[in-house]
Design a protein around this motif. Structure first.
Motif, PDB file in Angstrom:
ATOM      1  N   ALA A 163       0.849  -1.192   0.000  1.00 55.29           N
ATOM      2  CA  ALA A 163       0.000   0.000   0.000  1.00 55.29           C
ATOM      3  C   ALA A 163       0.882   1.238   0.000  1.00 55.29           C
ATOM      4  O   ALA A 163       1.972   1.239   0.563  1.00 55.29           O
ATOM      5  N   ILE A 164       0.390   2.294  -0.624  1.00 48.84           N
ATOM      6  CA  ILE A 164       1.101   3.569  -0.618  1.00 48.84           C
ATOM      7  C   ILE A 164       0.674   4.323   0.637  1.00 48.84           C
ATOM      8  O   ILE A 164      -0.516   4.561   0.841  1.00 48.84           O
ATOM      9  N   PRO A 165       1.630   4.688   1.508  1.00 49.26           N
ATOM     10  CA  PRO A 165       1.248   5.390   2.733  1.00 49.26           C
ATOM     11  C   PRO A 165       0.865   6.837   2.450  1.00 49.26           C
ATOM     12  O   PRO A 165       1.422   7.474   1.568  1.00 49.26           O
ATOM     13  N   PHE A 166      -0.097   7.301   3.184  1.00 51.85           N
ATOM     14  CA  PHE A 166      -0.486   8.701   3.094  1.00 51.85           C
ATOM     15  C   PHE A 166      -0.071   9.377   4.389  1.00 51.85           C
ATOM     16  O   PHE A 166      -0.179   8.793   5.464  1.00 51.85           O
ATOM     17  N   PRO A 167       0.438  10.606   4.300  1.00 52.68           N
ATOM     18  CA  PRO A 167       0.900  11.291   5.517  1.00 52.68           C
ATOM     19  C   PRO A 167      -0.212  11.397   6.552  1.00 52.68           C
ATOM     20  O   PRO A 167      -1.382  11.571   6.216  1.00 52.68           O
ATOM     21  N   ARG A 168       0.179  11.292   7.801  1.00 49.68           N
ATOM     22  CA  ARG A 168      -0.769  11.398   8.907  1.00 49.68           C
ATOM     23  C   ARG A 168      -0.288  12.521   9.815  1.00 49.68           C
ATOM     24  O   ARG A 168       0.897  12.633  10.095  1.00 49.68           O
ATOM     25  N   VAL A 169      -1.217  13.315  10.278  1.00 45.96           N
ATOM     26  CA  VAL A 169      -0.888  14.420  11.169  1.00 45.96           C
ATOM     27  C   VAL A 169      -1.720  14.268  12.429  1.00 45.96           C
ATOM     28  O   VAL A 169      -2.936  14.106  12.373  1.00 45.96           O
ATOM     29  N   ASP A 170      -1.062  14.276  13.577  1.00 46.16           N
ATOM     30  CA  ASP A 170      -1.754  14.261  14.858  1.00 46.16           C
ATOM     31  C   ASP A 170      -1.742  15.681  15.415  1.00 46.16           C
ATOM     32  O   ASP A 170      -0.716  16.355  15.405  1.00 46.16           O
ATOM     33  N   VAL A 171      -2.890  16.143  15.901  1.00 47.80           N
ATOM     34  CA  VAL A 171      -3.018  17.484  16.452  1.00 47.80           C
ATOM     35  C   VAL A 171      -3.300  17.364  17.939  1.00 47.80           C
ATOM     36  O   VAL A 171      -4.199  16.638  18.350  1.00 47.80           O
ATOM     37  N   SER A 172      -2.520  18.059  18.732  1.00 53.63           N
ATOM     38  CA  SER A 172      -2.724  18.086  20.183  1.00 53.63           C
ATOM     39  C   SER A 172      -3.128  19.487  20.596  1.00 53.63           C
ATOM     40  O   SER A 172      -2.501  20.467  20.191  1.00 53.63           O
ATOM     41  N   LEU A 173      -4.184  19.588  21.394  1.00 57.43           N
ATOM     42  CA  LEU A 173      -4.615  20.874  21.917  1.00 57.43           C
ATOM     43  C   LEU A 173      -4.076  21.007  23.329  1.00 57.43           C
ATOM     44  O   LEU A 173      -4.297  20.141  24.174  1.00 57.43           O
ATOM     45  N   LEU A 174      -3.384  22.089  23.598  1.00 55.81           N
ATOM     46  CA  LEU A 174      -2.773  22.294  24.902  1.00 55.81           C
ATOM     47  C   LEU A 174      -3.546  23.341  25.687  1.00 55.81           C
ATOM     48  O   LEU A 174      -3.982  24.345  25.136  1.00 55.81           O
ATOM     49  N   GLY A 175      -3.740  23.110  26.971  1.00 60.78           N
ATOM     50  CA  GLY A 175      -4.363  24.097  27.850  1.00 60.78           C
ATOM     51  C   GLY A 175      -5.856  24.235  27.645  1.00 60.78           C
ATOM     52  O   GLY A 175      -6.317  24.787  26.670  1.00 60.78           O
ATOM     53  N   GLY A 176      -6.625  23.705  28.554  1.00 60.28           N
ATOM     54  CA  GLY A 176      -8.072  23.865  28.476  1.00 60.28           C
ATOM     55  C   GLY A 176      -8.763  22.597  28.037  1.00 60.28           C
ATOM     56  O   GLY A 176      -8.187  21.721  27.426  1.00 60.28           O
ATOM     57  N   ALA A 177     -10.019  22.539  28.384  1.00 61.66           N
ATOM     58  CA  ALA A 177     -10.830  21.378  28.058  1.00 61.66           C
ATOM     59  C   ALA A 177     -11.407  21.516  26.660  1.00 61.66           C
ATOM     60  O   ALA A 177     -11.591  22.618  26.147  1.00 61.66           O
ATOM     61  N   LEU A 178     -11.707  20.397  26.065  1.00 63.59           N
ATOM     62  CA  LEU A 178     -12.362  20.410  24.764  1.00 63.59           C
ATOM     63  C   LEU A 178     -13.816  20.801  24.939  1.00 63.59           C
ATOM     64  O   LEU A 178     -14.440  20.470  25.947  1.00 63.59           O
ATOM     65  N   PRO A 179     -14.409  21.495  23.982  1.00 67.56           N
ATOM     66  CA  PRO A 179     -15.826  21.849  24.085  1.00 67.56           C
ATOM     67  C   PRO A 179     -16.687  20.585  24.043  1.00 67.56           C
ATOM     68  O   PRO A 179     -16.326  19.603  23.431  1.00 67.56           O
ATOM     69  N   GLN A 180     -17.798  20.645  24.732  1.00 61.96           N
ATOM     70  CA  GLN A 180     -18.734  19.531  24.757  1.00 61.96           C
ATOM     71  C   GLN A 180     -19.336  19.352  23.375  1.00 61.96           C
ATOM     72  O   GLN A 180     -19.831  20.315  22.793  1.00 61.96           O
ATOM     73  N   GLN A 181     -19.298  18.146  22.852  1.00 59.67           N
ATOM     74  CA  GLN A 181     -19.865  17.887  21.540  1.00 59.67           C
ATOM     75  C   GLN A 181     -21.281  17.356  21.687  1.00 59.67           C
ATOM     76  O   GLN A 181     -21.552  16.521  22.547  1.00 59.67           O
ATOM     77  N   THR A 182     -22.181  17.873  20.871  1.00 61.87           N
ATOM     78  CA  THR A 182     -23.564  17.402  20.860  1.00 61.87           C
ATOM     79  C   THR A 182     -23.962  17.139  19.424  1.00 61.87           C
ATOM     80  O   THR A 182     -23.391  17.690  18.492  1.00 61.87           O
ATOM     81  N   SER A 183     -24.948  16.301  19.254  1.00 59.06           N
ATOM     82  CA  SER A 183     -25.422  16.004  17.900  1.00 59.06           C
ATOM     83  C   SER A 183     -26.407  17.087  17.480  1.00 59.06           C
ATOM     84  O   SER A 183     -26.976  17.789  18.306  1.00 59.06           O
ATOM     85  N   PRO A 184     -26.650  17.228  16.171  1.00 64.36           N
ATOM     86  CA  PRO A 184     -27.628  18.214  15.692  1.00 64.36           C
ATOM     87  C   PRO A 184     -29.021  17.976  16.286  1.00 64.36           C
ATOM     88  O   PRO A 184     -29.743  18.924  16.575  1.00 64.36           O
ATOM     89  N   VAL A 185     -29.387  16.716  16.508  1.00 64.58           N
ATOM     90  CA  VAL A 185     -30.700  16.405  17.063  1.00 64.58           C
ATOM     91  C   VAL A 185     -30.794  16.944  18.505  1.00 64.58           C
ATOM     92  O   VAL A 185     -31.818  17.505  18.903  1.00 64.58           O
ATOM     93  N   GLU A 186     -29.709  16.792  19.273  1.00 60.19           N
ATOM     94  CA  GLU A 186     -29.715  17.309  20.648  1.00 60.19           C
ATOM     95  C   GLU A 186     -29.806  18.815  20.678  1.00 60.19           C
ATOM     96  O   GLU A 186     -30.253  19.396  21.653  1.00 60.19           O
ATOM     97  N   ASN A 187     -29.385  19.469  19.604  1.00 62.32           N
ATOM     98  CA  ASN A 187     -29.468  20.938  19.538  1.00 62.32           C
ATOM     99  C   ASN A 187     -30.797  21.421  18.980  1.00 62.32           C
ATOM    100  O   ASN A 187     -30.967  22.596  18.687  1.00 62.32           O
ATOM    101  N   GLY A 188     -31.773  20.518  18.782  1.00 56.25           N
ATOM    102  CA  GLY A 188     -33.094  20.920  18.324  1.00 56.25           C
ATOM    103  C   GLY A 188     -33.309  20.817  16.837  1.00 56.25           C
ATOM    104  O   GLY A 188     -34.348  21.217  16.332  1.00 56.25           O
ATOM    105  N   TRP A 189     -32.349  20.316  16.114  1.00 57.52           N
ATOM    106  CA  TRP A 189     -32.496  20.168  14.671  1.00 57.52           C
ATOM    107  C   TRP A 189     -33.500  19.071  14.374  1.00 57.52           C
ATOM    108  O   TRP A 189     -33.528  18.070  15.088  1.00 57.52           O
ATOM    109  N   PRO A 190     -34.360  19.147  13.442  1.00 51.98           N
ATOM    110  CA  PRO A 190     -34.477  20.178  12.414  1.00 51.98           C
ATOM    111  C   PRO A 190     -35.428  21.291  12.795  1.00 51.98           C
ATOM    112  O   PRO A 190     -35.767  22.133  11.975  1.00 51.98           O
ATOM    113  N   ASN A 191     -35.910  21.321  14.036  1.00 58.80           N
ATOM    114  CA  ASN A 191     -36.922  22.299  14.445  1.00 58.80           C
ATOM    115  C   ASN A 191     -36.315  23.572  15.029  1.00 58.80           C
ATOM    116  O   ASN A 191     -37.029  24.392  15.560  1.00 58.80           O
ATOM    117  N   SER A 192     -35.015  23.729  14.955  1.00 57.35           N
ATOM    118  CA  SER A 192     -34.418  24.926  15.584  1.00 57.35           C
ATOM    119  C   SER A 192     -34.481  26.128  14.699  1.00 57.35           C
ATOM    120  O   SER A 192     -34.715  26.114  13.556  1.00 57.35           O
TER     121      SER A 192
END
Length: 87
Positions: free
Chosen positions: A58-87
């Motif tokens: 296989a031909i390898p494709f470059p991979r990049v890892d991203v690290s976020l420093l300092g602080g918590a990640l924002p809470q992820q919610t699905s579109p349905v939890e945000n009221g979609w499609p009625n928002s």
């Protein structure tokens, strides 16, 4: 490829170490009076890709890892939890 001339004989040389690869250069000659260099280049590359795939390589494709420093990640919610499609 029948459009690649037998003389001078095609040659392959190891040319460089890449970030995630070993780079080779392929030299071959084409009679441009009867063939398109771009078409032959494409055909040769596709044949090489097919041969590598069929042999399990296989031909390898470059991979990049991203690290976020300092602080918590924002809470992820699905579109349905945000009221979609009625928002």
């Amino acid at each position: 490829n029948p459009q690649v001339l037998p003389y001078p004989e095609p040659a392959i040389y190891f040319s460089a170490f890449g970030d995630s690869s070993l780079n080779f250069t392929i030299y071959y000659w084409v009679n441009l009076r009867v063939a398109s260099g771009l078409k032959v280049d494409s055909d040769v590359r596709l044949a090489l890709f097919k041969a590598l795939s069929e042999s399990g390589l296989a031909i390898p494709f470059p991979r990049v890892d991203v690290s976020l420093l300092g602080g918590a990640l924002p809470q992820q919610t699905s579109p349905v939890e945000n009221g979609w499609p009625n928002s």
